[in-house]
Design an enzyme around this catalytic site. Sequence first.
Site, PDB file in Angstrom:
ATOM      1  N   HIS A  98       0.854  -1.271  -0.017  1.00  0.00           N
ATOM      2  CA  HIS A  98       0.021  -0.112   0.026  1.00  0.00           C
ATOM      3  C   HIS A  98       0.876   1.261   0.134  1.00  0.00           C
ATOM      4  O   HIS A  98       2.160   1.366   0.316  1.00  0.00           O
ATOM      5  CB  HIS A  98      -0.912  -0.024   1.241  1.00  0.00           C
ATOM      6  CG  HIS A  98      -0.155   0.054   2.500  1.00  0.00           C
ATOM      7  ND1 HIS A  98       0.359   1.420   3.145  1.00  0.00           N
ATOM      8  CD2 HIS A  98       0.056  -0.828   3.487  1.00  0.00           C
ATOM      9  CE1 HIS A  98       0.950   1.126   4.305  1.00  0.00           C
ATOM     10  NE2 HIS A  98       0.911  -0.208   4.419  1.00  0.00           N
ATOM     11  N   GLU A 133      -1.860  -6.426   7.507  1.00  0.00           N
ATOM     12  CA  GLU A 133      -0.628  -6.623   7.753  1.00  0.00           C
ATOM     13  C   GLU A 133      -0.421  -7.344   9.164  1.00  0.00           C
ATOM     14  O   GLU A 133      -1.263  -7.736   9.717  1.00  0.00           O
ATOM     15  CB  GLU A 133      -0.290  -5.012   8.457  1.00  0.00           C
ATOM     16  CG  GLU A 133       0.944  -4.529   9.057  1.00  0.00           C
ATOM     17  CD  GLU A 133       2.087  -4.847   8.242  1.00  0.00           C
ATOM     18  OE1 GLU A 133       2.368  -5.989   7.880  1.00  0.00           O
ATOM     19  OE2 GLU A 133       2.666  -4.154   7.747  1.00  0.00           O
TER      20      GLU A 133
END
Length: 227
Positions: free
Chosen positions: A8, A86
């Site tokens: 990202h 994550e």
Amino acid sequence: MELVFIRHGFSEWNAKNLFTGWRDVNLTERGIEEAKSAGKKLLEAGFEFDIAFTSVLTRAIKTCNIVLEESNQLWIPQVKNWRLNERHYGALQGLDKKATAEQYGDEQVHIWRRSYDISPPDLDPQDPHSAHNDRRYAHLPSDVVPDAENLKITLERVLPFWEDQIAPALLAGKRVLVTAHGNSLRALAKHIEGISDADIMDLEIPTGQPLVYKLDDNLKVVEKYYL
């Protein structure tokens, strides 16, 4: 066959130097521009995708959408799954990295961040920011929702999604984009590249840069490069 990873774009907590993990933060203007640039690079290089996989965190979803829009492929199917989130940074989430190092010492924080199999302290499940209190994970058994993770545990979380979703798509001839996070992508890279437990600690994946894998019919890496 082709597989592309994109971490990202630069997030608000990247900018503030805070531990993020499963906390849901947005992209910065820099992050948006990184995602736009990634999409344009893919378009210029002629990359076409059949399916995109991403996490259930805003920064990855927005990056995926921007990349696909800039490459004129916003219409392709997208699969969002928590297994691509994550790494969970436990009780460190939301803390300033520099201040945490001053409190616990550089060596301890380095161990929490970089060791393969040592996790930071757990986040209290009753904490208002705990994933146990987030409805996007309400369908999961409580013992599956993490309170802290190391990279080893992150790999154990990500790997079933690779085996159940990503690998079958590749083997079916689909061109795959995975837009996720630094540690979930490092875990996948460790698996597909056969990186050792020691060497994976040195692997860094920059924000917003397409990482291209050319794979053979057995999903072994033939070529790897950044656009």
